[in-house]
Every structure is written in C-alpha cells, then in structure tokens.
Design an enzyme around this catalytic site. Structure first.
Site, PDB file in Angstrom:
ATOM      1  CE  LYS A   9      -3.885  -2.191   2.929  1.00  0.00           C
ATOM      2  NZ  LYS A   9      -5.061  -2.166   1.844  1.00  0.00           N
TER       3      LYS A   9
ATOM      4  NE  ARG B 238     -11.354 -10.158  -2.483  1.00  0.00           N
ATOM      5  CZ  ARG B 238     -10.658  -9.149  -2.622  1.00  0.00           C
ATOM      6  NH1 ARG B 238     -11.668  -9.456  -4.149  1.00  0.00           N
ATOM      7  NH2 ARG B 238     -11.333  -8.300  -2.936  1.00  0.00           N
TER       8      ARG B 238
HETATM    9  N1  BES Z   1      -7.932  -3.815   3.993  1.00  0.00           N
HETATM   10  C1  BES Z   1      -7.963  -3.407   3.115  1.00  0.00           C
HETATM   11  C2  BES Z   1      -9.377  -3.112   2.835  1.00  0.00           C
HETATM   12  C3  BES Z   1      -9.778  -2.073   3.814  1.00  0.00           C
HETATM   13  C4  BES Z   1      -9.252  -0.163   2.691  1.00  0.00           C
HETATM   14  C5  BES Z   1     -10.681  -2.036   4.744  1.00  0.00           C
HETATM   15  C6  BES Z   1     -10.136   0.689   3.608  1.00  0.00           C
HETATM   16  C7  BES Z   1     -10.323  -0.646   5.729  1.00  0.00           C
HETATM   17  C8  BES Z   1     -10.325   0.704   5.192  1.00  0.00           C
HETATM   18  C9  BES Z   1      -8.195  -4.656   2.669  1.00  0.00           C
HETATM   19  O1  BES Z   1      -6.534  -5.969   2.308  1.00  0.00           O
HETATM   20  C10 BES Z   1      -7.448  -4.091   0.744  1.00  0.00           C
HETATM   21  O2  BES Z   1      -6.482  -4.139   0.738  1.00  0.00           O
HETATM   22  N2  BES Z   1      -8.576  -4.551  -0.567  1.00  0.00           N
HETATM   23  C11 BES Z   1      -8.295  -4.174  -1.558  1.00  0.00           C
HETATM   24  C12 BES Z   1      -8.451  -4.524  -2.371  1.00  0.00           C
HETATM   25  C13 BES Z   1      -7.832  -5.567  -3.562  1.00  0.00           C
HETATM   26  C14 BES Z   1      -6.767  -5.510  -4.371  1.00  0.00           C
HETATM   27  C15 BES Z   1      -8.783  -5.840  -4.730  1.00  0.00           C
HETATM   28  C16 BES Z   1      -9.286  -2.583  -2.023  1.00  0.00           C
HETATM   29  O3  BES Z   1      -9.939  -2.535  -1.072  1.00  0.00           O
HETATM   30  O4  BES Z   1      -8.270  -1.726  -2.271  1.00  0.00           O
HETATM   31 ZN    ZN Z   2      -5.572  -6.155   2.215  1.00  0.00          ZN
END
Ligand code: BES
Ligand code: ZN
Ligand code: ZN
Length: 507
Positions: free
Chosen positions: A280, A354
């Site tokens: 990230k 997931r």
């Molecule tokens: N933990 C994050 C989702 C999240 C985002 C939680 C903001 C709380 C606040 C999750 O693991 C993630 O990074 N999801 C990605 C999925 C994508 C790579 C398909 C996302 O939401 O961008």
């Molecule tokens: Zn994530």
C-alpha cells in the site's frame, strides 16, 4: 461506569449533573415547555429565562449547561432535534453528547431524567438501553498508552420519575442486560485498538484462551504447523511474510437453549495489512492496524453470547495473520491450495482478507455444519467508497437471515445496507488456471466481487457477509461525520448488532 435506577424525580437526587432531553418545537409553539417545570423551579427559573431569550431551542447537538444558584449541581439541556424525528438513535447520540460535554469538567456522577428521553414512539425500556449505549460508547477512551487522563463520569443514574417507576422491574432488567453488553463492547474496543507491535495473531489467541477460561468455553488454536497439516494454504500464504505466524482460532459457546441451532461467526483478523508485496502507499497505512476488527468483533460476540446466555450455539472463528512483505512472503502469481481443496490464484497480495477467510469459512462449514454463517471483515476499500464511513455492506445468499440482520441493525443503530451478488461478479472472480482469483484487476464492484469470492467457500449454508471496512474504525476528519457515540479508533462495530441478532433469533 456504574449504572443505577432511581424511582425519584431527577431533581430529588444528589448527582453532580442532571441531563434532560429537549425536542425542538415548531416555531409557533412559543411557551416554555411544561416538561421542564420542575427543573426550572429547582434552578431558580434560569431555564425559562434562557428559553425567553431563545438560548435553548432543542436543536440537535445543542448542549446548554445551567448551574444551580446554591452551587449544588448542574443541569444540562441537550437538544434532540425535531420532535417527530426523535428516535432511539437520537437518544444514543444525545447521551454521548452529554458525557462529552462533561469530560474533564469535574463531574463524577450524572443523572438522566428518563421521561424527557422516552416518547410515544420510544418505550422507556428502549430509552434506557439507548442511554446506556450513548454514555458508554460516547465516554469511551483508549487509555492503554496514556500516562495521564482527565477525570470522567463514574456513575450514571437513570431517574424514572412517577410514571416509569411502575415499570421498574423490566427497566432494571433492560439496564442490566445492556450494561453487560456494553462492558463487552468496550472490552472489544480496547483489544481492537492495540497496534500490531503487540497485537499479533498469537496475542489474539491468548485473549481467546483467557475468554474461554473465564466463561468455561471450548477454545482451539491452530498454529502454523497444524494449519499445514489441515492444508490451510490460504491463511498460511498470507501469513508467510511475517515473523508473527498465523493462527486460526475457534471458540465454542454451547448455547442457552436445548434445541440445536448453530450459528458460526467468522472474522478477518489481519493484525496489520501493509498490502504485502502489492504494498500500500504510506498515507493512512497506520490505520491498517484495525484490519483485525472483524476477528475482534467475533471475540466480543462470543463474550457477549456467553455472558448474556443467548439461545443458539455459537461457533466463533478468527482468521489471524499479519500481511507483510518479506523473504517468504506470498506473491502475485502464486497458487494457494485452501482447506476445501479449492485453489486461489493470487493476483494482488493486498486482497488478503478473502484469502484468510477462505480457510476459516471452509473449515467451519465442514467441521460444524452450522445452520448459518455470518462473517465480519474490513474487506474492501470499495465498500467504503460505496457506502461511506458509517454503513457496512451486507451480502448474503439468504433473504431471511438478511432481514433478521437488518431488523437487529434497526435496534442497535449499527447501519448496514444489502447489496447484490450476481453471476456477473461470480464470473469476475473465476481463475483461468485455478478455481478462483483473489483480485479482478478492475475496480468495478469491488465489494461485490469480494463477496462472490467468499461465496465459494460456504457451500449451501445460509450465509451473510458484513463488509465493515467503513464503520470498524474512525481516524482523522471522518470523526465529525459519524454518530456522536463513535469514538476515535476502533468502534467494535458488529458486536451489538450480531449479539442482538443472536438474542432474538428463533431457534
Ligand atoms: N484491508 C483492506 C481493505 C480496507 C480498506 C479496509 C480501507 C479498511 C479501509 C483490504 O485488505 C484491501 O486492501 N483490499 C483491497 C482489495 C483490492 C486489492 C482487490 C482494496 O480494497 O483496495
Ligand atoms: Zn489488503
Ligand atoms: Zn486487509
């Protein structure tokens, strides 16, 4: 916080501060509200004088403090907004605003005049619960790392007055139940707020063991060796980049009733989500310490279920891992074999929630054959984009279960909104070289493709998925748009909601 019920009028007690609710009235209703007559008298007509000069109108979030002329106590008039719109959620917010207004202002004891908070549409019992919620949630602060803190309210008394005193017994029961529940909600917040240097998967397992011991529950912790034997390649893959190995934690509450309904509650427990190799960006990354909120909610739900003795048997499953890049980290392109035998093509290591849930859901369905599965996960940023900071997404293959959760949500104020999963989304998560892929490389319908992915691991079981990425925590400017009883940091969203569902579900 201690709570008490008192049959008297609020003005007859000896609390440091009394809170009364005031609905906003139509412009033409000019006369001083009769409901405040006793308080006005006790406070030397200061209230009616303030009313005359239009200082108090009952607008939402309006908190006005009056000091008794003899110096013996304070009175807070808290605005409830337009009278016809006052509901249970209004009361939660109002109680939180009162507690916040008194923070650091030298009050130790607080009293509520119940009659000013209940109305034709809000039975006294619901008002009592809402006041307990607002006081506890609104007054909460995470103090683990503070060496000093301001004094706050230690005891809250709800004054019934003549009319409600007749209902004392049911009101007392509601109060005690809500206190028990809220004790667990704050306990959950305290766990979810701890950062990843301390809150490792094993640390969460320790909490599960402690809870099991306290309530006589069965607990099983699967470590990385056991998970390898069980072929849980999903959770192992996600955890492989971290020096803190993953844990799959299972808690069992046997149920208060003889009949045999079993509900499984499954939570995403990523103790820190850096994104892994698909790392990230830096801004906001610290908030990913809250990516374990689903698993913490499960811990709280089991604690609440056991302490309130809900009717069904409840199996809690926490899928805990830390998602870091490292020499052994899983990578885009990897193929993972999960507990059910289904394979996952990893396209983005940041879609790790997931992946850990695939093993947790597959395991609980196979082992316990639950009647229903509810999972809670801070799963997608897409859900926050869709629904904002205070509403969770609900995706489900079962209309009755969805409706029951929506009903519980109405009661607790934890907002959820159902969204569809269709064949479009199912197609989007199919893999060309394996069974499913963990990311679609398109942003469309991200919350729904995530749900479509999870659906592969629950078989025919009635299942509801709550994407709590928005309401699980609050940081930064968001704090001002969410309910007043949301604190900064972890909210323990889902604990009251799912517990209420478990308390009221037909067996
Ligand atoms: N933990 C994050 C989702 C999240 C985002 C939680 C903001 C709380 C606040 C999750 O693991 C993630 O990074 N999801 C990605 C999925 C994508 C790579 C398909 C996302 O939401 O961008
Ligand atoms: Zn994530
Ligand atoms: Zn995550």
């Amino acid at each position: 916080m201690r709570f008490a019920l008192d049959r008297r009028e609020a003005t007859q007690g000896t609390v440091d501060a009394i809170a009364v609710g005031l609905p906003e009235r139509a412009e033409k209703e000019d006369a001083f509200p009769r409901a405040l007559a006793k308080e006005d008298l006790a406070f030397g007509k200061l209230l009616s004088a303030a009313w005359e000069r239009r200082e108090i109108r009952g607008k939402r979030k309006e908190v006005t403090v009056f000091h008794r002329p003899d110096g013996k106590g304070r009175l807070l008039v808290v605005g409830l907004g337009p009278r016809t719109l006052v509901d249970i959620e209004t009361l939660r917010n109002a109680a939180a605003e009162v507690v916040r207004a008194l923070k650091g202002r030298g009050a130790r004891t607080l009293g509520f005049k119940l009659a000013s908070f209940s109305n034709e549409r809000i039975p006294a019992e619901s008002a009592v619960r809402a006041l307990v919620d607002g006081v506890e949630l609104g007054g909460y602060e995470f103090l683990r790392y503070k060496s000093t803190h301001e004094g706050k309210i230690e005891e809250a008394t709800i004054f019934l007055g003549e009319e409600a005193a007749r209902e004392e017994t049911p009101l007392r029961k509601a109060l005690e139940q809500e206190e028990t529940l809220l004790d667990t909600v704050l306990w959950t917040r305290d766990i979810a707020n701890v950062p990843a240097d301390t809150a490792t998967p094993e640390w969460l397992a320790e909490h599960a063991r402690g809870l099991a011991k306290e309530f006589g529950l069965k607990v099983t912790v699967f470590d990385e060796k056991k998970l390898a034997e069980m072929q849980c390649g999903g959770i192992l893959g996600v955890g492989s980049g971290s020096g803190h190995p993953p844990r799959l934690i299972v808690l069992e509450y046997g149920g208060g009733a003889r009949s045999g309904k079993t509900v499984a509650v499954v939570g995403k427990g990523i103790t820190f989500d850096s994104g892994g190799i698909s790392i990230k960006s830096a801004p906001g990354m610290a908030a990913m310490k809250y990516d374990k909120s689903g698993a913490c909610a499960v811990l709280g739900i089991i604690r609440a279920a056991a302490s309130l003795k809900v009717p069904p048997r409840v199996i809690g499953v926490m899928a805990c891992a830390e998602n870091l890049p490292g020499p052994n980290a899983y990578r885009p392109g990897d193929m993972l074999r999960t507990h059910t035998g289904k394979t996952i093509e990893v396209l983005n290591t940041d879609a790790e929630g997931r992946v850990v849930l695939s093993d947790a859901l597959g395991y609980v369905v196979e082992k316990y054959h639950p009647d229903q599965v509810i999972d809670l996960a801070t799963l997608t940023g897409a859900c926050v984009v869709a629904l904002g900071p205070d509403i969770a997404g609900l995706m489900s293959n079962d209309d009755a279960l969805s409706q029951s959760l929506l009903d519980a949500s109405h009661q607790t104020g934890e907002a959820i909104w159902r969204m569809p999963v269709t064949d479009t989304h199912r197609e989007m998560v199919k893999s060309e070289i394996g069974d499913v892929r963990n990311s679609t490389e398109q942003r469309e319908a991200g919350a729904l493709t995530a749900a479509a992915f999870l659906e592969n691991f629950v078989g025919n079981t009635a299942w509801a998925h709550l994407d709590i990425a928005g309401p699980a925590y609050n940081e930064g400017p968001l704090t001002k748009y969410v309910p007043s009883y949301f604190n900064r940091g972890a909210t323990a969203f889902g604990v009251r909601l799912v517990t209420r569902y478990l308390m009221t579900t037909p067996r």
